[in-house]
Design a protein around this motif. Structure first.
Motif, PDB file in Angstrom:
ATOM      1  N   ALA A 165       0.869  -1.173   0.000  1.00  0.00           N
ATOM      2  CA  ALA A 165       0.000   0.000   0.000  1.00  0.00           C
ATOM      3  C   ALA A 165       0.908   1.226   0.000  1.00  0.00           C
ATOM      4  O   ALA A 165       1.319   1.713  -1.037  1.00  0.00           O
ATOM      5  CB  ALA A 165      -0.937  -0.019   1.194  1.00  0.00           C
ATOM      6  N   GLY A 166       1.297   1.699   1.211  1.00  0.00           N
ATOM      7  CA  GLY A 166       2.207   2.834   1.271  1.00  0.00           C
ATOM      8  C   GLY A 166       3.601   2.507   0.803  1.00  0.00           C
ATOM      9  O   GLY A 166       4.311   3.340   0.232  1.00  0.00           O
ATOM     10  N   GLY A 167       4.056   1.280   1.054  1.00  0.00           N
ATOM     11  CA  GLY A 167       5.362   0.838   0.575  1.00  0.00           C
ATOM     12  C   GLY A 167       6.533   1.253   1.429  1.00  0.00           C
ATOM     13  O   GLY A 167       7.680   0.920   1.115  1.00  0.00           O
ATOM     14  N   THR A 168       6.286   1.976   2.515  1.00  0.00           N
ATOM     15  CA  THR A 168       7.406   2.522   3.291  1.00  0.00           C
ATOM     16  C   THR A 168       8.201   1.451   4.028  1.00  0.00           C
ATOM     17  O   THR A 168       9.362   1.677   4.381  1.00  0.00           O
ATOM     18  CB  THR A 168       6.900   3.569   4.307  1.00  0.00           C
ATOM     19  N   ASP A 169       7.603   0.313   4.281  1.00  0.00           N
ATOM     20  CA  ASP A 169       8.336  -0.827   4.837  1.00  0.00           C
ATOM     21  C   ASP A 169       8.688  -1.830   3.749  1.00  0.00           C
ATOM     22  O   ASP A 169       9.824  -2.313   3.662  1.00  0.00           O
ATOM     23  CB  ASP A 169       7.519  -1.534   5.926  1.00  0.00           C
ATOM     24  N   VAL A 170       7.720  -2.144   2.891  1.00  0.00           N
ATOM     25  CA  VAL A 170       7.898  -3.210   1.911  1.00  0.00           C
ATOM     26  C   VAL A 170       9.039  -2.902   0.939  1.00  0.00           C
ATOM     27  O   VAL A 170       9.893  -3.756   0.672  1.00  0.00           O
ATOM     28  CB  VAL A 170       6.585  -3.468   1.136  1.00  0.00           C
ATOM     29  N   LEU A 171       9.070  -1.683   0.403  1.00  0.00           N
ATOM     30  CA  LEU A 171      10.107  -1.375  -0.575  1.00  0.00           C
ATOM     31  C   LEU A 171      11.499  -1.343   0.047  1.00  0.00           C
ATOM     32  O   LEU A 171      12.484  -1.744  -0.585  1.00  0.00           O
ATOM     33  CB  LEU A 171       9.814  -0.044  -1.265  1.00  0.00           C
ATOM     34  N   VAL A 172      11.587  -0.887   1.291  1.00  0.00           N
ATOM     35  CA  VAL A 172      12.878  -0.924   1.981  1.00  0.00           C
ATOM     36  C   VAL A 172      13.328  -2.375   2.155  1.00  0.00           C
ATOM     37  O   VAL A 172      14.491  -2.723   1.913  1.00  0.00           O
ATOM     38  CB  VAL A 172      12.805  -0.208   3.345  1.00  0.00           C
ATOM     39  N   GLU A 173      12.398  -3.238   2.569  1.00  0.00           N
ATOM     40  CA  GLU A 173      12.748  -4.649   2.754  1.00  0.00           C
ATOM     41  C   GLU A 173      13.171  -5.295   1.443  1.00  0.00           C
ATOM     42  O   GLU A 173      14.156  -6.049   1.394  1.00  0.00           O
ATOM     43  CB  GLU A 173      11.568  -5.395   3.367  1.00  0.00           C
ATOM     44  N   LEU A 174      12.454  -5.021   0.366  1.00  0.00           N
ATOM     45  CA  LEU A 174      12.791  -5.620  -0.920  1.00  0.00           C
ATOM     46  C   LEU A 174      14.163  -5.160  -1.402  1.00  0.00           C
ATOM     47  O   LEU A 174      14.940  -5.954  -1.952  1.00  0.00           O
ATOM     48  CB  LEU A 174      11.723  -5.280  -1.957  1.00  0.00           C
TER      49      LEU A 174
ATOM     50  N   PRO B 124      12.002 -11.457  -0.093  1.00  0.00           N
ATOM     51  CA  PRO B 124      11.888 -11.150  -1.525  1.00  0.00           C
ATOM     52  C   PRO B 124      10.668 -11.817  -2.141  1.00  0.00           C
ATOM     53  O   PRO B 124      10.179 -12.844  -1.655  1.00  0.00           O
ATOM     54  CB  PRO B 124      13.184 -11.719  -2.100  1.00  0.00           C
ATOM     55  N   THR B 125      10.181 -11.225  -3.200  1.00  0.00           N
ATOM     56  CA  THR B 125       9.026 -11.768  -3.914  1.00  0.00           C
ATOM     57  C   THR B 125       9.117 -11.385  -5.381  1.00  0.00           C
ATOM     58  O   THR B 125       9.765 -10.386  -5.728  1.00  0.00           O
ATOM     59  CB  THR B 125       7.713 -11.247  -3.315  1.00  0.00           C
ATOM     60  N   THR B 126       8.474 -12.149  -6.210  1.00  0.00           N
ATOM     61  CA  THR B 126       8.389 -11.793  -7.629  1.00  0.00           C
ATOM     62  C   THR B 126       7.095 -11.060  -7.945  1.00  0.00           C
ATOM     63  O   THR B 126       6.958 -10.496  -9.024  1.00  0.00           O
ATOM     64  CB  THR B 126       8.466 -13.051  -8.509  1.00  0.00           C
ATOM     65  N   THR B 127       6.144 -11.063  -6.997  1.00  0.00           N
ATOM     66  CA  THR B 127       4.818 -10.504  -7.266  1.00  0.00           C
ATOM     67  C   THR B 127       4.380  -9.568  -6.146  1.00  0.00           C
ATOM     68  O   THR B 127       4.405  -9.931  -4.968  1.00  0.00           O
ATOM     69  CB  THR B 127       3.768 -11.624  -7.419  1.00  0.00           C
TER      70      THR B 127
END
Length: 467
Positions: free
Chosen positions: A29-38, A44-47
């Motif tokens: 959604a916001g990506g503030t945690d997810v994008l940092v983790e990726l 990691p994820t492909t989707t």
């Protein structure tokens, strides 16, 4: 970082995709945690399944004795909600302490809960207030009290295929008062050294019930049970407040880390709880709350915006409006907005500093909100309106803030300046004549290694009234 980007437009479609991918895809959604983790190679994820186009999840509702937050409610949504400020002050105070305005415009409260770090600021007040979460999947839904939601550091009871659809919390009653306090190593963009939330229920002058939660001391947020029991039946005298602060240490074995030693945390915890109780006793728990918090957001806040309701589904190509000009960005769906602006739109004024939302050099406006473009998936720009530093001037004259930066000598190496200007100009849109505190808050997410910030702040104040 990812190969497939899916953007469902309904809750049902979202749950179907979650089930279809069997826990291998990640929600964003916001990506503030997810994008940092990726970017760090964590989980990691492909989707990616982007839920920002699901209007059913974007709301804050005050219904009788309950406040409900949809999965897309951001920290700034809470701060801007009169119901949350009036009836859930500890949560609003915690949201105000998260990151900086650009982060609060994007980061969701649900995401903060799911990340499940004991240092995450909203967990502590929500647990103290007795919140619960509703988890939905294709198999139905279940409601879990927040105090039972966590099983360890960054571990929850969520199952593959589940979505945290809603957070529900009881409003503070007339005989209840609460507060949230946080200690960080700086005033913004800081992870907690410790944080505490206190909710006191009064029977006249005496305490009938106390709830004290403490974060960043153990693998999960913990309760100060010894202090809670001690406070029952007491009046909040200075002696009682101090004694409760010391008793709270009996319920924790603080951690040692780079932000603080166990000894320091113990001393600070006792002082924090004493201070919080003293503020409640004096009726001053709201004393530091601003009547007009700076959001760096000039959009309206309906429960579901027209733009969200009318969005066309995203299919690989990003159709967007940048600085008033239409762009079709191809092969950008696996990039951040920052990289898409620089590589695909060839607008290189927006700079990459940290690529983790810490420095603010990449600040742009997305649908009227100042955001860190390094933490925005490029596909979220589909059908959106973006303003970058190239679009700040009107073509013939500099923006008043740009002119003020020149007049005040606020530019040295210049690398951080595009982000500074975008944050400062959004402040002037929101608050045309800001004071020093407002300017400091607006620029709290922007770092500069060259100056002492004095000339930068002078420029913002000078431009006030001219913008």
């Amino acid at each position: 970082m990812w190969q497939n980007y899916l953007q469902p437009t309904s809750l049902e479609e979202t749950l179907e995709l979650l089930q279809q991918h069997g826990g291998q895809a990640r929600l964003i959604a916001g990506g503030t945690d997810v994008l940092v983790e990726l970017q760090r190679g964590v989980k990691p994820t492909t989707t990616l399944i982007d839920i920002t186009a699901v209007p059913e999840l974007k709301y804050i509702r005050h219904e009788g004795k309950t406040i409900a937050l949809g999965a897309l409610s951001t920290h700034n949504d809470v701060i801007a909600s009169p119901a949350c400020v009036k009836h859930a002050l500890p949560l609003a105070q915690a949201c105000w302490e998260v990151g900086a305005p650009q982060i609060r415009n994007r980061a969701t409260v649900a995401g903060n809960l799911i990340t499940a770090s004991p240092a995450n600021d909203t967990i502590t007040p929500l647990m103290a207030m007795g919140a619960e979460v509703e988890l939905s999947s294709m198999h139905g839904k279940r409601v879990v009290p927040l105090r039972e939601f966590y099983t360890g550091v960054r571990r929850t009871t969520m199952q593959p295929g589940e979505l945290l659809r809603e957070i529900r919390l009881p409003v503070l009653a007339e005989n209840q008062r609460g507060i949230f306090l946080k200690l960080g190593l700086r005033r913004a963009q800081a992870i907690s050294v410790i944080n505490v939330a206190i909710v006191i229920t009064f029977d006249g002058e005496y305490i009938s019930e106390a709830c004290i939660t403490m974060g960043c001391l153990a693998p999960t947020v913990v309760f100060a049970r010894t202090a809670e029991v001690y406070l029952q039946g007491q009046r909040l005298s200075p002696t009682v407040c101090e004694r409760a602060g010391h008793l709270a240490n009996e319920d924790v074995s603080p951690i040692d880390d780079l932000r603080g030693s166990a000894t320091y945390r113990r001393a600070t915890l006792a002082s924090f709880i004493t201070h919080g109780l003293q503020l409640i006793a004096a009726g001053n728990e709201r004393s530091s709350w601003s009547k007009q918090p700076i959001l760096l957001d000039t959009t309206a806040r309906p429960s579901a915006t027209t733009a969200e309701q009318s969005r066309q589904p995203f299919h690989d190509e990003i159709s967007t409006l940048i600085n008033g000009k239409s762009y079709q960005l191809k092969d950008a769906q696996s990039k951040t907005l920052l990289n898409a602006l620089r590589d695909n739109a060839e607008l290189t004024g927006t700079k990459e500093g940290c690529a983790e939302g810490e420095c603010g050099a990449c600040t742009v406006w997305l649908n009227g909100q100042a955001v860190m473009s390094c933490l925005v998936p490029a596909a979220q720009a589909h059908n959106a309106s973006i303003t970058t530093i190239e679009g700040l001037a009107n073509g013939t004259e500099l923006h008043p803030l740009q002119q003020a930066f020149i007049e005040k000598g606020a530019v040295q190496c210049g690398y951080c300046i595009p982000g500074m200007l975008m944050a400062g100009a959004k402040l002037l849109d929101e608050c045309p004549q800001p004071d020093l505190e407002a300017a400091q808050i607006a620029l709290s997410g922007n770092l500069c290694r060259c100056t002492g910030y004095r000339k930068i702040l002078d420029a913002v104040l000078s431009a006030g009234g001219r913008a």
